[in-house]
Design a protein around this motif. Structure first.
Motif, PDB file in Angstrom:
ATOM      1  N   TYR A 149      11.090  13.285   3.990  1.00 47.81           N
ATOM      2  CA  TYR A 149      11.021  12.236   2.975  1.00 47.81           C
ATOM      3  C   TYR A 149       9.580  11.849   2.654  1.00 47.81           C
ATOM      4  CZ  TYR A 149      16.100  11.318   3.289  1.00 47.81           C
ATOM      5  OH  TYR A 149      17.469  11.412   3.242  1.00 47.81           O
ATOM      6  N   PRO A 150       8.820  11.346   3.637  1.00 43.32           N
ATOM      7  CA  PRO A 150       7.439  10.935   3.311  1.00 43.32           C
ATOM      8  C   PRO A 150       6.516  12.111   3.030  1.00 43.32           C
ATOM      9  CG  PRO A 150       7.826  10.724   5.665  1.00 43.32           C
ATOM     10  CD  PRO A 150       9.156  11.031   5.035  1.00 43.32           C
ATOM     11  N   ILE A 151       6.764  13.267   3.663  1.00 46.66           N
ATOM     12  CA  ILE A 151       5.903  14.437   3.430  1.00 46.66           C
ATOM     13  C   ILE A 151       5.983  14.867   1.970  1.00 46.66           C
ATOM     14  CG2 ILE A 151       5.579  16.877   3.957  1.00 46.66           C
ATOM     15  CD1 ILE A 151       6.405  16.291   6.823  1.00 46.66           C
ATOM     16  N   LEU A 152       7.197  14.955   1.437  1.00 44.58           N
ATOM     17  CA  LEU A 152       7.365  15.333   0.035  1.00 44.58           C
ATOM     18  C   LEU A 152       6.846  14.245  -0.901  1.00 44.58           C
ATOM     19  CD1 LEU A 152      10.957  16.876   0.183  1.00 44.58           C
ATOM     20  CD2 LEU A 152       8.810  18.108  -0.167  1.00 44.58           C
ATOM     21  N   ALA A 153       7.155  12.997  -0.580  1.00 45.11           N
ATOM     22  CA  ALA A 153       6.743  11.891  -1.449  1.00 45.11           C
ATOM     23  C   ALA A 153       5.222  11.781  -1.539  1.00 45.11           C
ATOM     24  CB  ALA A 153       7.333  10.581  -0.934  1.00 45.11           C
ATOM     25  N   LYS A 154       4.531  12.120  -0.470  1.00 46.13           N
ATOM     26  CA  LYS A 154       3.069  12.033  -0.480  1.00 46.13           C
ATOM     27  C   LYS A 154       2.439  13.096  -1.363  1.00 46.13           C
ATOM     28  CE  LYS A 154      -0.851  11.468   2.655  1.00 46.13           C
ATOM     29  NZ  LYS A 154      -1.297  11.444   4.066  1.00 46.13           N
ATOM     30  N   GLN A 155       3.109  14.215  -1.570  1.00 46.25           N
ATOM     31  CA  GLN A 155       2.548  15.324  -2.341  1.00 46.25           C
ATOM     32  C   GLN A 155       2.790  15.198  -3.840  1.00 46.25           C
ATOM     33  OE1 GLN A 155       4.327  18.779  -0.583  1.00 46.25           O
ATOM     34  NE2 GLN A 155       3.119  18.657   1.310  1.00 46.25           N
ATOM     35  N   TRP A 156       3.730  14.361  -4.236  1.00 46.81           N
ATOM     36  CA  TRP A 156       4.056  14.263  -5.649  1.00 46.81           C
ATOM     37  C   TRP A 156       2.998  13.479  -6.431  1.00 46.81           C
ATOM     38  CZ3 TRP A 156       9.433  12.377  -3.907  1.00 46.81           C
ATOM     39  CH2 TRP A 156      10.248  13.481  -3.612  1.00 46.81           C
ATOM     40  N   PRO A 157       2.823  13.812  -7.711  1.00 44.53           N
ATOM     41  CA  PRO A 157       2.003  12.959  -8.588  1.00 44.53           C
ATOM     42  C   PRO A 157       2.849  11.805  -9.120  1.00 44.53           C
ATOM     43  CG  PRO A 157       2.730  14.889  -9.793  1.00 44.53           C
ATOM     44  CD  PRO A 157       3.249  15.055  -8.376  1.00 44.53           C
ATOM     45  N   GLN A 207       0.832  -1.194   0.000  1.00 48.36           N
ATOM     46  CA  GLN A 207       0.000   0.000   0.000  1.00 48.36           C
ATOM     47  C   GLN A 207       0.875   1.256   0.000  1.00 48.36           C
ATOM     48  OE1 GLN A 207      -3.428   0.254  -0.151  1.00 48.36           O
ATOM     49  NE2 GLN A 207      -3.402  -1.966  -0.516  1.00 48.36           N
ATOM     50  N   PHE A 208       0.369   2.300  -0.649  1.00 51.90           N
ATOM     51  CA  PHE A 208       1.128   3.544  -0.766  1.00 51.90           C
ATOM     52  C   PHE A 208       1.498   4.094   0.613  1.00 51.90           C
ATOM     53  CE2 PHE A 208       1.157   8.256  -1.233  1.00 51.90           C
ATOM     54  CZ  PHE A 208       2.279   8.356  -2.030  1.00 51.90           C
ATOM     55  N   SER A 209       0.540   4.118   1.523  1.00 56.52           N
ATOM     56  CA  SER A 209       0.810   4.638   2.870  1.00 56.52           C
ATOM     57  C   SER A 209       1.799   3.745   3.610  1.00 56.52           C
ATOM     58  CB  SER A 209      -0.492   4.750   3.665  1.00 56.52           C
ATOM     59  OG  SER A 209      -1.146   3.500   3.737  1.00 56.52           O
ATOM     60  N   ALA A 210       1.679   2.426   3.416  1.00 60.00           N
ATOM     61  CA  ALA A 210       2.616   1.500   4.059  1.00 60.00           C
ATOM     62  C   ALA A 210       4.018   1.674   3.487  1.00 60.00           C
ATOM     63  CB  ALA A 210       2.146   0.062   3.860  1.00 60.00           C
ATOM     64  N   CYS A 211       4.091   1.967   2.192  1.00 55.87           N
ATOM     65  CA  CYS A 211       5.389   2.202   1.547  1.00 55.87           C
ATOM     66  C   CYS A 211       6.062   3.437   2.138  1.00 55.87           C
ATOM     67  CB  CYS A 211       5.186   2.355   0.043  1.00 55.87           C
ATOM     68  SG  CYS A 211       6.717   2.584  -0.904  1.00 55.87           S
ATOM     69  N   THR A 267      11.934  16.784  -8.579  1.00 56.92           N
ATOM     70  CA  THR A 267      12.355  16.214  -7.291  1.00 56.92           C
ATOM     71  C   THR A 267      13.774  16.621  -6.917  1.00 56.92           C
ATOM     72  OG1 THR A 267      13.119  14.197  -8.396  1.00 56.92           O
ATOM     73  CG2 THR A 267      10.834  14.224  -7.616  1.00 56.92           C
ATOM     74  N   LYS A 268      14.269  17.710  -7.501  1.00 55.76           N
ATOM     75  CA  LYS A 268      15.637  18.128  -7.217  1.00 55.76           C
ATOM     76  C   LYS A 268      15.858  18.418  -5.740  1.00 55.76           C
ATOM     77  CE  LYS A 268      16.805  20.104 -11.741  1.00 55.76           C
ATOM     78  NZ  LYS A 268      17.160  21.341 -12.487  1.00 55.76           N
ATOM     79  N   PHE A 269      14.861  19.092  -5.130  1.00 56.22           N
ATOM     80  CA  PHE A 269      15.016  19.420  -3.706  1.00 56.22           C
ATOM     81  C   PHE A 269      15.163  18.141  -2.883  1.00 56.22           C
ATOM     82  CE2 PHE A 269      13.164  19.908   0.524  1.00 56.22           C
ATOM     83  CZ  PHE A 269      13.975  20.915   1.036  1.00 56.22           C
ATOM     84  N   SER A 270      14.329  17.147  -3.178  1.00 47.25           N
ATOM     85  CA  SER A 270      14.396  15.888  -2.437  1.00 47.25           C
ATOM     86  C   SER A 270      15.722  15.178  -2.678  1.00 47.25           C
ATOM     87  CB  SER A 270      13.232  14.976  -2.834  1.00 47.25           C
ATOM     88  OG  SER A 270      13.203  13.830  -2.015  1.00 47.25           O
ATOM     89  N   ASN A 271      16.202  15.213  -3.920  1.00 47.39           N
ATOM     90  CA  ASN A 271      17.486  14.586  -4.236  1.00 47.39           C
ATOM     91  C   ASN A 271      18.618  15.257  -3.463  1.00 47.39           C
ATOM     92  OD1 ASN A 271      16.385  12.783  -6.086  1.00 47.39           O
ATOM     93  ND2 ASN A 271      16.580  14.225  -7.783  1.00 47.39           N
ATOM     94  N   TYR A 272      18.627  16.582  -3.484  1.00 48.37           N
ATOM     95  CA  TYR A 272      19.689  17.315  -2.787  1.00 48.37           C
ATOM     96  C   TYR A 272      19.564  17.160  -1.272  1.00 48.37           C
ATOM     97  CZ  TYR A 272      20.964  19.562  -7.206  1.00 48.37           C
ATOM     98  OH  TYR A 272      21.385  19.798  -8.487  1.00 48.37           O
TER      99      TYR A 272
END
Length: 315
Positions: free
Chosen positions: A162-170, A96-100, A195-200
């Motif tokens: 990490y999860p906050i940003l990942a949850k907002q992305w399409p 599940q996405f949330s579990a991931c 996702t440059k900000f997340s990568n950096y």
């Protein structure tokens, strides 16, 4: 894999864990060392926790930090292994996405906590060797508890984006995570966004946490070695340094594969994907397996307590 949709969808409710591509035919054989490692992690770390709790002479900072490391390793391995083994044995790839996101958060949080525990253990050895008369007054039980809490909070806060940003992305390309677990960069690559900000940020966290902690550990051991070299007698110097041996071994066992995995992930574009994935599992699973073994082999007090425990049960 033909039933996995890879195009024309948005924000899937589930992700598909790819596993180890190219090695599907030998999953049953690969599962044997993975399962063995998990069993050793459980038995070894539970034994360490039981022995420390049972033996009053172990109720001191060094063993408290060792218990923190054992708990951290148990939780980390349990976050990864059940799902990985289900992929190997039952081809159960969906998550599940949330579990991931939860798995991703806690895995990276615990790795940050682990490296912080190494710093705390180095500080304990520094105080014990360089300021032995003040050791009990500096590292009291409340101080040790506060250090443990600070390490958990540090790891939790640093990894929270990490999860906050990942949850907002399409997510519109694919829902296939190229890994056996929800590793951060593997999830980031699936997003249809900048996702440059997340990568950096992830690169900064890796360099900040590992680099800064390695620096503090190095400084601690420079002072420790200086203190050891001025001790009278070779035997006394070796005996004193021996008390640091277990910590140094665990530190090297943890940092070496982690550094290799980090470098190959960032710069090893020609390294096969299955090698990336295998090393990512190794640097998370092997240290929790080896930690109780190293301390059991190198610490006579633990050996004696374990032997006494086994002898008592045998009688």
């Amino acid at each position: 894999m033909s039933n996995i949709n890879t195009t024309d969808f948005n924000n899937p409710s589930t992700f598909i864990l790819l596993g180890i591509p190219g090695l599907e035919e030998v999953y049953v054989w690969i599962s044997i060392p993975f399962c063995t490692i998990y069993i050793i992690v459980i038995l070894g770390n539970v034994t360490i926790l039981f022995i420390v709790k049972r033996e009053p002479s172990f109720h001191e900072p060094m063993y408290y930090f060792l218990c923190m490391l054992a708990i951290n390793g148990l939780v980390l391995a349990t976050l990864i292994m059940p799902k990985t083994l289900s992929i190997f044995w039952f081809n159960s790839r969906e998550i599940q996405f949330s579990a991931c996101l939860a798995q991703m958060y806690f895995i990276h949080c615990l790795t940050a906590v682990e490296t912080g525990i190494f710093v705390a253990m180095a500080f304990d050895r520094y105080v014990a060797i360089c300021h032995p008369l003040r050791h009990s007054s500096i590292l009291t039980n409340p101080v040790v508890a506060k250090i443990g809490l600070a390490l958990v909070l540090r790891g939790g806060m640093l990894v929270l984006p990490y999860p906050i940003l990942a949850k907002q992305w399409p997510y519109c390309r694919t829902n296939i995570v190229s890994h056996t677990y929800c590793e951060h960069m593997s999830v980031v690559k699936l997003a249809c966004a900048d996702t440059k900000f997340s990568n950096y940020y992830s690169l900064y966290i890796a360099l900040f946490v590992i680099g800064l902690d390695a620096f503090f550990i190095t400084v601690s051991y420079i002072h420790i070695l200086r203190a050891i070299f001025i001790l009278p007698g070779k035997e006394t110097r070796l005996k004193t340094f021996w008390t640091c041996g277990s910590h140094l071994c665990v530190f090297l066992v943890s940092y070496t594969p982690a550094l290799f995995s980090f470098l190959t992930h960032r710069f090893g574009r020609n390294v096969p994907l299955h090698v990336h994935i295998l090393f990512a599992n190794v640097y998370l699973l092997v240290p929790p397996m080896l930690t109780p073994i190293i301390y059991g082999v190198r610490t006579k007090q633990i050996q004696d307590s374990l032997l006494q425990l086994l002898t008592h049960k045998g009688s």
